[in-house]
Design a protein around this motif. Structure first.
Motif, PDB file in Angstrom:
ATOM      1  N   LEU A 166       0.839  -1.189   0.000  1.00  0.00           N
ATOM      2  CA  LEU A 166       0.000   0.000   0.000  1.00  0.00           C
ATOM      3  C   LEU A 166       0.876   1.243   0.000  1.00  0.00           C
ATOM      4  O   LEU A 166       1.726   1.419   0.883  1.00  0.00           O
ATOM      5  N   ALA A 167       0.672   2.078  -0.988  1.00  0.00           N
ATOM      6  CA  ALA A 167       1.370   3.355  -1.041  1.00  0.00           C
ATOM      7  C   ALA A 167       0.632   4.324  -0.134  1.00  0.00           C
ATOM      8  O   ALA A 167      -0.589   4.457  -0.202  1.00  0.00           O
ATOM      9  N   VAL A 168       1.379   4.971   0.751  1.00  0.00           N
ATOM     10  CA  VAL A 168       0.822   5.922   1.709  1.00  0.00           C
ATOM     11  C   VAL A 168       1.127   7.320   1.197  1.00  0.00           C
ATOM     12  O   VAL A 168       2.292   7.675   1.005  1.00  0.00           O
ATOM     13  N   ASP A 169       0.095   8.102   0.944  1.00  0.00           N
ATOM     14  CA  ASP A 169       0.292   9.484   0.516  1.00  0.00           C
ATOM     15  C   ASP A 169       0.646  10.296   1.765  1.00  0.00           C
ATOM     16  O   ASP A 169      -0.204  10.621   2.583  1.00  0.00           O
ATOM     17  N   LEU A 170       1.947  10.586   1.930  1.00  0.00           N
ATOM     18  CA  LEU A 170       2.458  11.183   3.161  1.00  0.00           C
ATOM     19  C   LEU A 170       1.932  12.591   3.416  1.00  0.00           C
ATOM     20  O   LEU A 170       1.973  13.070   4.550  1.00  0.00           O
ATOM     21  N   ARG A 171       1.417  13.239   2.387  1.00  0.00           N
ATOM     22  CA  ARG A 171       0.871  14.585   2.601  1.00  0.00           C
ATOM     23  C   ARG A 171      -0.340  14.543   3.517  1.00  0.00           C
ATOM     24  O   ARG A 171      -0.714  15.544   4.114  1.00  0.00           O
ATOM     25  N   HIS A 172      -0.965  13.377   3.628  1.00  0.00           N
ATOM     26  CA  HIS A 172      -2.176  13.243   4.435  1.00  0.00           C
ATOM     27  C   HIS A 172      -1.933  12.503   5.749  1.00  0.00           C
ATOM     28  O   HIS A 172      -2.876  12.213   6.474  1.00  0.00           O
TER      29      HIS A 172
END
Length: 160
Positions: free
Chosen positions: A143-149
């Motif tokens: 799972l790619a985690v969108d770090l901006r969120h």
């Protein structure tokens, strides 16, 4: 919420007020001057994390457990690539799918994050992925985690 929040990254008031669906235990680690989150033995670099923490909070929480919050819609099936909006601000978590169910125009995956010593039981999280995702129960998933969120909170709820 402000008294027990270690970090809220670039959150508008509506986003900050939403209850995150996933709260995952992690450890805040300094890796040669770069802060990372150790999530079940997986290192998740978070660029720019240091600038959001004052020195007192950094020293108080370095090497200690924190809670990482991420909403299901900010997790993506890494095998399908990232949405263009994610850019370079993404990291990947590995886990095992424990359940799949339809959710309108998407699928909800119940994912057990890969286990490491000291992380019993392994945390579970929900990921809202595109209908084209072919993951089934028992499959390994990235799972790619969108770090901006990503949001990071003190595990004990007290920063005083």
């Amino acid at each position: 919420m402000g008294h027990n929040t270690l970090l809220i990254r670039d959150a508008d008031p509506d986003a900050a007020a939403q209850r995150p669906a996933n709260l995952i235990p992690a450890v805040l680690v300094d890796r040669g001057g770069s802060l990372t989150l150790d999530v079940c033995g997986q290192q998740m670099p978070v660029p720019g994390l240091r600038r959001y923490l004052d020195q007192r909070h950094l020293q108080q929480h370095l090497g200690r457990r924190v809670l990482v919050a991420i909403r299901p819609e900010h997790l993506h099936d890494a095998s399908a690539g990232l949405p263009p909006s994610a850019g370079p601000t993404a990291s990947v978590l590995h886990g095992t799918v424990r359940g799949v169910r339809g959710d309108g125009a998407a699928l909800l995956l119940d994912v057990e994050v890969a286990d490491a010593p000291g992380w019993q039981p392994a945390p579970r999280l929900a990921a809202r992925v595109e209908l084209g995702c072919t993951a089934e129960a028992g499959d390994a998933v990235m799972l790619a985690v969108d770090l901006r969120h990503l949001r990071v909170f003190a595990a004990d709820g007290d920063l005083r």
